[in-house]
Scaffold this motif. Structure first.
Motif, PDB file in Angstrom:
ATOM      1  N   LYS A 191       0.815  -1.213   0.000  1.00  0.00           N
ATOM      2  CA  LYS A 191       0.000   0.000   0.000  1.00  0.00           C
ATOM      3  C   LYS A 191       0.847   1.261   0.000  1.00  0.00           C
ATOM      4  O   LYS A 191       0.336   2.343  -0.195  1.00  0.00           O
ATOM      5  CB  LYS A 191      -0.901  -0.002   1.228  1.00  0.00           C
ATOM      6  CG  LYS A 191      -2.082  -0.921   1.069  1.00  0.00           C
ATOM      7  CD  LYS A 191      -2.849  -1.017   2.346  1.00  0.00           C
ATOM      8  CE  LYS A 191      -3.799  -2.187   2.280  1.00  0.00           C
ATOM      9  NZ  LYS A 191      -4.003  -2.757   3.603  1.00  0.00           N
ATOM     10  N   VAL A 194       3.508   4.995  -3.108  1.00  0.00           N
ATOM     11  CA  VAL A 194       3.777   6.415  -3.289  1.00  0.00           C
ATOM     12  C   VAL A 194       4.733   6.914  -2.212  1.00  0.00           C
ATOM     13  O   VAL A 194       5.718   7.610  -2.502  1.00  0.00           O
ATOM     14  CB  VAL A 194       2.453   7.198  -3.238  1.00  0.00           C
ATOM     15  CG1 VAL A 194       2.724   8.673  -3.286  1.00  0.00           C
ATOM     16  CG2 VAL A 194       1.562   6.774  -4.363  1.00  0.00           C
ATOM     17  N   LEU A 195       4.448   6.508  -0.953  1.00  0.00           N
ATOM     18  CA  LEU A 195       5.305   6.974   0.139  1.00  0.00           C
ATOM     19  C   LEU A 195       6.734   6.513  -0.043  1.00  0.00           C
ATOM     20  O   LEU A 195       7.687   7.248   0.209  1.00  0.00           O
ATOM     21  CB  LEU A 195       4.772   6.458   1.474  1.00  0.00           C
ATOM     22  CG  LEU A 195       3.528   7.170   1.976  1.00  0.00           C
ATOM     23  CD1 LEU A 195       3.153   6.641   3.333  1.00  0.00           C
ATOM     24  CD2 LEU A 195       3.766   8.650   2.046  1.00  0.00           C
ATOM     25  N   VAL A 198       8.455   8.574  -2.718  1.00  0.00           N
ATOM     26  CA  VAL A 198       8.774   9.912  -2.206  1.00  0.00           C
ATOM     27  C   VAL A 198       9.923   9.841  -1.211  1.00  0.00           C
ATOM     28  O   VAL A 198      10.835  10.682  -1.234  1.00  0.00           O
ATOM     29  CB  VAL A 198       7.523  10.535  -1.571  1.00  0.00           C
ATOM     30  CG1 VAL A 198       7.884  11.782  -0.799  1.00  0.00           C
ATOM     31  CG2 VAL A 198       6.528  10.861  -2.637  1.00  0.00           C
ATOM     32  N   LEU A 201      13.108   9.528  -2.910  1.00  0.00           N
ATOM     33  CA  LEU A 201      13.484  10.793  -3.522  1.00  0.00           C
ATOM     34  C   LEU A 201      14.046  11.763  -2.489  1.00  0.00           C
ATOM     35  O   LEU A 201      14.955  12.540  -2.775  1.00  0.00           O
ATOM     36  CB  LEU A 201      12.235  11.391  -4.183  1.00  0.00           C
ATOM     37  CG  LEU A 201      12.405  12.489  -5.201  1.00  0.00           C
ATOM     38  CD1 LEU A 201      13.140  11.916  -6.379  1.00  0.00           C
ATOM     39  CD2 LEU A 201      11.043  12.994  -5.613  1.00  0.00           C
ATOM     40  N   VAL A 202      13.517  11.709  -1.272  1.00  0.00           N
ATOM     41  CA  VAL A 202      13.782  12.780  -0.302  1.00  0.00           C
ATOM     42  C   VAL A 202      14.918  12.443   0.660  1.00  0.00           C
ATOM     43  O   VAL A 202      15.671  13.331   1.047  1.00  0.00           O
ATOM     44  CB  VAL A 202      12.477  13.096   0.476  1.00  0.00           C
ATOM     45  CG1 VAL A 202      12.764  13.972   1.658  1.00  0.00           C
ATOM     46  CG2 VAL A 202      11.488  13.773  -0.442  1.00  0.00           C
ATOM     47  N   PRO A 205      18.649  13.655  -0.280  1.00  0.00           N
ATOM     48  CA  PRO A 205      18.842  15.103  -0.122  1.00  0.00           C
ATOM     49  C   PRO A 205      18.777  15.560   1.324  1.00  0.00           C
ATOM     50  O   PRO A 205      19.513  16.485   1.702  1.00  0.00           O
ATOM     51  CB  PRO A 205      17.687  15.705  -0.935  1.00  0.00           C
ATOM     52  CG  PRO A 205      17.350  14.695  -1.925  1.00  0.00           C
ATOM     53  CD  PRO A 205      17.591  13.385  -1.271  1.00  0.00           C
TER      54      PRO A 205
ATOM     55  N   PHE B  74      10.608  20.446  -2.760  1.00  0.00           N
ATOM     56  CA  PHE B  74      10.441  19.629  -1.557  1.00  0.00           C
ATOM     57  C   PHE B  74       9.068  19.801  -0.952  1.00  0.00           C
ATOM     58  O   PHE B  74       8.443  18.834  -0.506  1.00  0.00           O
ATOM     59  CB  PHE B  74      11.517  19.962  -0.527  1.00  0.00           C
ATOM     60  CG  PHE B  74      12.784  19.262  -0.809  1.00  0.00           C
ATOM     61  CD1 PHE B  74      12.877  17.898  -0.625  1.00  0.00           C
ATOM     62  CD2 PHE B  74      13.885  19.935  -1.281  1.00  0.00           C
ATOM     63  CE1 PHE B  74      14.032  17.229  -0.922  1.00  0.00           C
ATOM     64  CE2 PHE B  74      15.038  19.275  -1.576  1.00  0.00           C
ATOM     65  CZ  PHE B  74      15.118  17.926  -1.399  1.00  0.00           C
ATOM     66  N   VAL B  77       6.609  17.783  -3.167  1.00  0.00           N
ATOM     67  CA  VAL B  77       6.719  16.332  -3.043  1.00  0.00           C
ATOM     68  C   VAL B  77       6.262  15.871  -1.670  1.00  0.00           C
ATOM     69  O   VAL B  77       5.393  15.002  -1.540  1.00  0.00           O
ATOM     70  CB  VAL B  77       8.173  15.902  -3.315  1.00  0.00           C
ATOM     71  CG1 VAL B  77       8.368  14.482  -2.885  1.00  0.00           C
ATOM     72  CG2 VAL B  77       8.496  16.067  -4.769  1.00  0.00           C
ATOM     73  N   HIS B  84      -1.552  12.375   0.531  1.00  0.00           N
ATOM     74  CA  HIS B  84      -1.890  11.066  -0.025  1.00  0.00           C
ATOM     75  C   HIS B  84      -1.918  10.013   1.082  1.00  0.00           C
ATOM     76  O   HIS B  84      -2.854   9.209   1.166  1.00  0.00           O
ATOM     77  CB  HIS B  84      -0.867  10.672  -1.089  1.00  0.00           C
ATOM     78  CG  HIS B  84      -0.837   9.212  -1.369  1.00  0.00           C
ATOM     79  ND1 HIS B  84      -1.723   8.604  -2.205  1.00  0.00           N
ATOM     80  CD2 HIS B  84      -0.052   8.230  -0.873  1.00  0.00           C
ATOM     81  CE1 HIS B  84      -1.480   7.310  -2.234  1.00  0.00           C
ATOM     82  NE2 HIS B  84      -0.465   7.060  -1.436  1.00  0.00           N
ATOM     83  N   GLN B  88      -5.055   7.834   2.177  1.00  0.00           N
ATOM     84  CA  GLN B  88      -4.914   6.378   2.079  1.00  0.00           C
ATOM     85  C   GLN B  88      -5.244   5.705   3.401  1.00  0.00           C
ATOM     86  O   GLN B  88      -5.962   4.709   3.459  1.00  0.00           O
ATOM     87  CB  GLN B  88      -3.474   6.058   1.662  1.00  0.00           C
ATOM     88  CG  GLN B  88      -3.216   4.607   1.413  1.00  0.00           C
ATOM     89  CD  GLN B  88      -3.595   4.249  -0.004  1.00  0.00           C
ATOM     90  OE1 GLN B  88      -4.516   4.812  -0.562  1.00  0.00           O
ATOM     91  NE2 GLN B  88      -2.886   3.314  -0.577  1.00  0.00           N
TER      92      GLN B  88
END
Lengths: 326, 118
Positions: A191, A194-195, A198, A201-202, A205, B74, B77, B84, B88
């Motif tokens: 589930k 998406v998290l 992300v 991605l995060v 950085p 940032f 995102v 979300h 969810q």
């Protein structure tokens, strides 16, 4: 104008925090409170303090509050009326004393105020020649007031030990391994597509930004405290998304428990070395031949010590909280 | 040129503020979690996006412009991902959207009404 708006929002959020009995909402409102305080510091041009407040108050302490809520539950018990009276008297008396004391305070921005007379002119005028870094906050924090910062790191370390004692870390370590039914984690992983994206991605950085804040603290706002907290929050994100076990495989808690002490000892070692080279404790000028270079190396080293201690303390506390709430 | 930049950035700032205000109203007035999440997402995407674009046109040098772009990236995102996650979680917890209930009820009513007419 903007000060008044921020102050009104601050009062409103405090009132809401006091009146709410749903603890989760109250915790989120304390985070809002910290953001507002950080904005006020920003308006007052105290960038370093605002940075710390945003990172520690709004970020990490909210996570710790939430972790504590996972242990104690989300509702607060109603307080009986008669138990209110004594705290009310104490709080009102303290408030009156503080208000009375504020009458004696110098006007805001008053150039003749004692804080602007004592050592501030020396810091502003001579710190570039005596210590070096363009960010005067760093030179005050790390060099002029090196003892105080050493004490602060000691306080962080002591608080860490206190939290570990309270949470009983290490006593329950054997009991956390078995209880994972094989189907459940897969289900919850599926589930979180998406998290996970992300987070992927995060996280990198965030960690790089933490290192930037660590090493760039001489030139811009930032330093060990903020960098440690930001680094820890990157790890928290990883642990929250991927689960606590991969994070503990990455940073084994048993080894991580040494790092708060290592940071503190690194700080102390810089002081000891400067004593061995014939200066006072934490006098970095004697570290190498050129005093300015010595100051620079000393500040970098102690900021690294501060960063290691803070990051390790935060991650350790987070791990022990999550072990308790399993 | 400077005047044009000022005008464009004013317009985008105004649009961004408009989105922020309407999204604030939506956060207070929308009927259920999902629609409120949509309003919250509007602040972070359109409101903040427009305001950042307006500020970008006012940036004095490229370093500040790059910082603004990074910050916006940032913000976009992380906050949209958190919205979300919220929606969810609510969905997994079994809360149905109110609008879906309304649609269901309308369809049931139509089915109830249609058999007698046939």
């Amino acid at each position: 104008m903007i000060n008044m708006v921020l102050l009104m929002l601050l009062l409103a959020s405090v009132y809401a925090i006091i009146r709410l009995d749903r603890l989760l909402t109250a915790v989120l409102l304390t985070s809002l409170f910290s953001v507002l305080v950080a904005s006020i510091f920003m308006v007052l041009d105290a960038v370093d303090v605002a940075f710390t407040e945003a990172a520690v108050g709004a970020g990490v302490s909210t996570i710790f509050f939430l972790a504590a809520l996972a242990i104690v539950g989300r509702q607060c018990k109603p307080t009986p009326r008669r138990k209110i009276i004594a705290p009310l008297i104490v709080v009102s008396a303290t408030g009156c004393v503080l208000l009375y004391a504020s009458l004696d305070m110098p006007r805001f921005g008053e150039p003749l105020a004692p804080v602007h007379q004592h050592v501030a002119p020396r810091y502003l005028n001579d710190s570039a020649a005596e210590v070096g870094p363009p960010n005067i906050v760093t030179s005050v924090l790390a060099s002029y007031r090196g003892y105080d910062t050493f004490g602060e790191v000691g306080v962080v370390f002591t608080a860490f030990i206190g939290v570990l004692m309270l949470l009983g870390a290490g006593t329950r370590r054997t009991s956390i391994e078995p209880p994972t039914p094989t189907g459940a984690p897969k289900e919850s992983m599926r589930k979180k597509v998406v998290l996970k994206e992300v987070a992927d991605l995060v996280i990198a950085p965030v960690l790089i930004f933490a290192l930037y804040v660590q090493w760039h603290g001489d030139f811009g706002p930032g330093g060990g405290f903020q960098a440690g907290v930001i680094f820890a929050s990157g790890i928290f994100l990883y642990a929250l998304i991927y689960g606590i076990e991969p994070a503990q495989r990455l940073l084994p808690p048993r080894r991580l428990a040494y790092f708060p002490a290592i940071g503190l000892l690194l700080y102390a070692a810089v002081g000891i070395i400067s004593m061995l080279r014939g200066g006072n404790f934490l006098n970095y000028s004697v570290l190498v031949n050129d005093p300015l270079h010595g100051q620079h190396y000393g500040i970098l080293a102690i900021e690294l010590g501060v960063g290691i201690t803070v990051a390790a303390v935060m991650i350790n506390i987070f791990f022990s909280f999550s072990e308790r709430s399993l | 040129m400077a005047l044009l930049l000022d005008i464009v950035s004013w317009i985008t700032l105004m649009i961004g503020s408009f989105f922020c205000i309407t999204a604030g109203v939506g956060l207070l007035r929308m009927p259920d979690v999902y629609t409120r999440a949509h309003a919250g997402g509007m602040i972070d995407s359109m409101g903040a996006g427009m305001i950042f674009f307006g500020l970008l046109l006012q940036a004095p040098d490229y370093l500040i412009a790059i910082k603004l772009v990074f910050t916006f990236f940032f913000l976009l995102v992380t906050s949209l991902a958190s919205i979300h996650a919220l929606a969810q979680t609510v969905n997994v917890a079994g809360v149905n959207p109110k609008l879906a209930n309304i649609v269901n009820r309308l369809e049931k009513n139509r089915q109830k009404e249609s058999p007698p007419s046939n």
